[in-house]
Every structure is written in C-alpha cells, then in structure tokens.
Design a protein around this motif. Structure first.
Motif, PDB file in Angstrom:
ATOM      1  N   THR A 171     -29.869  -3.814 -12.340  1.00 34.57           N
ATOM      2  CA  THR A 171     -30.688  -3.563 -11.165  1.00 34.57           C
ATOM      3  C   THR A 171     -29.944  -4.088  -9.952  1.00 34.57           C
ATOM      4  O   THR A 171     -29.081  -4.965 -10.076  1.00 34.57           O
ATOM      5  CB  THR A 171     -32.075  -4.228 -11.281  1.00 34.57           C
ATOM      6  OG1 THR A 171     -32.868  -3.854 -10.149  1.00 34.57           O
ATOM      7  CG2 THR A 171     -31.978  -5.736 -11.360  1.00 34.57           C
ATOM      8  N   GLY A 172     -30.246  -3.533  -8.794  1.00 40.21           N
ATOM      9  CA  GLY A 172     -29.611  -3.988  -7.565  1.00 40.21           C
ATOM     10  C   GLY A 172     -29.913  -3.045  -6.422  1.00 40.21           C
ATOM     11  O   GLY A 172     -30.239  -1.877  -6.637  1.00 40.21           O
ATOM     12  N   ALA A 173     -29.818  -3.552  -5.225  1.00 37.83           N
ATOM     13  CA  ALA A 173     -30.171  -2.773  -4.038  1.00 37.83           C
ATOM     14  C   ALA A 173     -29.169  -1.647  -3.757  1.00 37.83           C
ATOM     15  O   ALA A 173     -29.532  -0.622  -3.188  1.00 37.83           O
ATOM     16  CB  ALA A 173     -30.274  -3.691  -2.819  1.00 37.83           C
ATOM     17  N   ASP A 174     -27.917  -1.831  -4.146  1.00 35.74           N
ATOM     18  CA  ASP A 174     -26.866  -0.834  -3.908  1.00 35.74           C
ATOM     19  C   ASP A 174     -26.588  -0.088  -5.214  1.00 35.74           C
ATOM     20  O   ASP A 174     -26.160  -0.692  -6.199  1.00 35.74           O
ATOM     21  CB  ASP A 174     -25.605  -1.553  -3.427  1.00 35.74           C
ATOM     22  CG  ASP A 174     -24.448  -0.623  -3.128  1.00 35.74           C
ATOM     23  OD1 ASP A 174     -24.394   0.494  -3.694  1.00 35.74           O
ATOM     24  OD2 ASP A 174     -23.580  -1.007  -2.336  1.00 35.74           O
ATOM     25  N   TRP A 175     -26.795   1.230  -5.238  1.00 39.93           N
ATOM     26  CA  TRP A 175     -26.622   1.996  -6.469  1.00 39.93           C
ATOM     27  C   TRP A 175     -25.200   1.897  -7.002  1.00 39.93           C
ATOM     28  O   TRP A 175     -24.977   1.915  -8.213  1.00 39.93           O
ATOM     29  CB  TRP A 175     -27.053   3.459  -6.303  1.00 39.93           C
ATOM     30  CG  TRP A 175     -26.163   4.294  -5.437  1.00 39.93           C
ATOM     31  CD1 TRP A 175     -26.339   4.583  -4.119  1.00 39.93           C
ATOM     32  CD2 TRP A 175     -24.959   4.959  -5.830  1.00 39.93           C
ATOM     33  NE1 TRP A 175     -25.321   5.378  -3.660  1.00 39.93           N
ATOM     34  CE2 TRP A 175     -24.458   5.632  -4.692  1.00 39.93           C
ATOM     35  CE3 TRP A 175     -24.253   5.055  -7.017  1.00 39.93           C
ATOM     36  CZ2 TRP A 175     -23.290   6.392  -4.712  1.00 39.93           C
ATOM     37  CZ3 TRP A 175     -23.082   5.804  -7.042  1.00 39.93           C
ATOM     38  CH2 TRP A 175     -22.613   6.466  -5.901  1.00 39.93           C
ATOM     39  N   ARG A 176     -24.223   1.791  -6.103  1.00 36.88           N
ATOM     40  CA  ARG A 176     -22.827   1.701  -6.552  1.00 36.88           C
ATOM     41  C   ARG A 176     -22.582   0.426  -7.361  1.00 36.88           C
ATOM     42  O   ARG A 176     -21.935   0.463  -8.404  1.00 36.88           O
ATOM     43  CB  ARG A 176     -21.878   1.753  -5.353  1.00 36.88           C
ATOM     44  CG  ARG A 176     -21.790   3.120  -4.709  1.00 36.88           C
ATOM     45  CD  ARG A 176     -20.969   3.062  -3.407  1.00 36.88           C
ATOM     46  NE  ARG A 176     -21.040   4.292  -2.696  1.00 36.88           N
ATOM     47  CZ  ARG A 176     -22.001   4.635  -1.846  1.00 36.88           C
ATOM     48  NH1 ARG A 176     -23.007   3.802  -1.609  1.00 36.88           N
ATOM     49  NH2 ARG A 176     -21.988   5.797  -1.229  1.00 36.88           N
ATOM     50  N   ARG A 177     -23.098  -0.683  -6.866  1.00 36.94           N
ATOM     51  CA  ARG A 177     -22.924  -1.949  -7.590  1.00 36.94           C
ATOM     52  C   ARG A 177     -23.708  -1.935  -8.899  1.00 36.94           C
ATOM     53  O   ARG A 177     -23.255  -2.475  -9.907  1.00 36.94           O
ATOM     54  CB  ARG A 177     -23.368  -3.113  -6.716  1.00 36.94           C
ATOM     55  CG  ARG A 177     -22.407  -3.404  -5.599  1.00 36.94           C
ATOM     56  CD  ARG A 177     -22.767  -4.675  -4.874  1.00 36.94           C
ATOM     57  NE  ARG A 177     -21.856  -4.875  -3.767  1.00 36.94           N
ATOM     58  CZ  ARG A 177     -22.213  -5.295  -2.565  1.00 36.94           C
ATOM     59  NH1 ARG A 177     -23.477  -5.588  -2.324  1.00 36.94           N
ATOM     60  NH2 ARG A 177     -21.322  -5.431  -1.621  1.00 36.94           N
ATOM     61  N   THR A 178     -24.885  -1.323  -8.870  1.00 35.46           N
ATOM     62  CA  THR A 178     -25.701  -1.245 -10.081  1.00 35.46           C
ATOM     63  C   THR A 178     -24.994  -0.405 -11.139  1.00 35.46           C
ATOM     64  O   THR A 178     -24.910  -0.793 -12.309  1.00 35.46           O
ATOM     65  CB  THR A 178     -27.089  -0.666  -9.745  1.00 35.46           C
ATOM     66  OG1 THR A 178     -27.678  -1.481  -8.724  1.00 35.46           O
ATOM     67  CG2 THR A 178     -27.989  -0.644 -10.952  1.00 35.46           C
ATOM     68  N   LEU A 193     -33.850   5.338  -7.111  1.00 33.52           N
ATOM     69  CA  LEU A 193     -32.466   5.834  -7.061  1.00 33.52           C
ATOM     70  C   LEU A 193     -32.366   7.357  -7.144  1.00 33.52           C
ATOM     71  O   LEU A 193     -31.269   7.901  -7.246  1.00 33.52           O
ATOM     72  CB  LEU A 193     -31.653   5.213  -8.207  1.00 33.52           C
ATOM     73  CG  LEU A 193     -31.496   3.699  -8.166  1.00 33.52           C
ATOM     74  CD1 LEU A 193     -30.795   3.205  -9.421  1.00 33.52           C
ATOM     75  CD2 LEU A 193     -30.737   3.264  -6.924  1.00 33.52           C
ATOM     76  N   ASP A 250     -29.854   9.347  -5.120  1.00 32.78           N
ATOM     77  CA  ASP A 250     -28.448   9.067  -5.429  1.00 32.78           C
ATOM     78  C   ASP A 250     -28.062   9.443  -6.855  1.00 32.78           C
ATOM     79  O   ASP A 250     -26.932   9.180  -7.286  1.00 32.78           O
ATOM     80  CB  ASP A 250     -28.163   7.575  -5.206  1.00 32.78           C
ATOM     81  CG  ASP A 250     -28.377   7.168  -3.767  1.00 32.78           C
ATOM     82  OD1 ASP A 250     -27.802   7.830  -2.885  1.00 32.78           O
ATOM     83  OD2 ASP A 250     -29.124   6.207  -3.528  1.00 32.78           O
ATOM     84  N   SER A 282     -24.757  11.313  -7.380  1.00 34.10           N
ATOM     85  CA  SER A 282     -23.598  10.447  -7.133  1.00 34.10           C
ATOM     86  C   SER A 282     -23.416   9.437  -8.254  1.00 34.10           C
ATOM     87  O   SER A 282     -22.282   9.126  -8.651  1.00 34.10           O
ATOM     88  CB  SER A 282     -23.774   9.717  -5.795  1.00 34.10           C
ATOM     89  OG  SER A 282     -23.844  10.638  -4.731  1.00 34.10           O
ATOM     90  N   PRO A 342     -34.823  -0.546  -7.818  1.00 34.27           N
ATOM     91  CA  PRO A 342     -33.654   0.253  -8.187  1.00 34.27           C
ATOM     92  C   PRO A 342     -33.025  -0.303  -9.454  1.00 34.27           C
ATOM     93  O   PRO A 342     -32.651  -1.472  -9.512  1.00 34.27           O
ATOM     94  CB  PRO A 342     -32.725   0.112  -6.976  1.00 34.27           C
ATOM     95  CG  PRO A 342     -33.173  -1.120  -6.279  1.00 34.27           C
ATOM     96  CD  PRO A 342     -34.621  -1.307  -6.584  1.00 34.27           C
TER      97      PRO A 342
END
Length: 138
Positions: A10-17, A41, A44, A47, A80
């Motif tokens: 989980t995380g606020a930025d989909w890329r990091r997640t 998400l 996104d 992506s 997310p």
C-alpha cells in the motif's frame, strides 16, 4: 503443479506501491500474472499493468479493481493498495479471454486449452451486469 510468487503493498504513490510488489516477486519468473488493486488506483491501472509487465518480463496478465484487496494476512480497504501474483504455467495450459460481453463472444472464442483434460476458469466479472450468469454458463 505450478508455483507462484506474490507480493502486496500500500502507498500513496502507485509507482512506489507497484515497485514494492515487484521487489517481493522478482523478475524472470512465470508466464501468467494476476494483479488486484483497490479502486483508489483505478485511474492508474493501465500504467500499473505496464510497469508490472516490464518489471517481471511476464506478458500475460489478468486482474481487476475493487473496493478492497486481500493478501496473506492483510486486508486493504479504502486505501491505495495492490496484490500481485505470478504463476509459472505451461503457456499451452491457459488462455486469456477478455471482454466477453455476450453469448456470441463466447461462441466465437476458443475456450478450451490445448493441454490438460479439464478446464478451470478464473472469472473477473462486473456483478451488476445482468448477463454475468449466462456468460459463465456459456
């Protein structure tokens, strides 16, 4: 028997997640991927899928978006999050059928796999769709 690798994050930025999931599953393994993401998400998702394809080398993916994601020992709701699994299957043992919306779509599709005696479907469906029952029966 196929083996699997999985990850969830989980995380606020989909890329990091997605990167956290990739760290857990690694690359160069498997032939079929599954990705499940929370609706936060959804915008996104395309992506995310492309990043997972590049990061794992797995070209074939299925999955869906929902209000929650369940993973080993974890439940992610209203945040997310994603869960990713990659299975190592014989490529002749599975077939991805996407966008099956009518009986005509099923009639035109090749739904049997070349190897194996039986077939086992994994169905990702939109529950409010009134045709879901008929499509599964088809």
């Amino acid at each position: 028997m196929p083996s699997f690798r999985f990850g969830h994050a989980t995380g606020a930025d989909w890329r990091r997640t997605a990167a956290k999931c990739l760290e857990q599953i690694g690359s160069g393994f498997g032939s079929l991927g599954f990705v499940y993401a929370t609706d936060v998400l959804a915008d996104d998702f395309g992506s995310i899928l492309e990043m997972l394809k590049r990061g794992t080398g797995v070209a074939n993916w299925v999955g869906t978006v929902g209000t929650g994601v369940l993973a080993t020992g974890r439940e992610y709701m209203d945040q997310p999050a994603m869960a990713v699994m990659v299975g190592d299957f014989d490529p002749a043992s599975f077939r991805i059928l996407s966008s099956m919306r009518s009986a005509a779509d099923i009639a035109q599709a090749s739904v049997r796999c070349e190897s194996g005696e039986g077939n086992f479907p994994v169905v990702h469906a939109d529950p409010p769709d009134a045709e879901v029952g008929a499509l599964i029966n088809g």
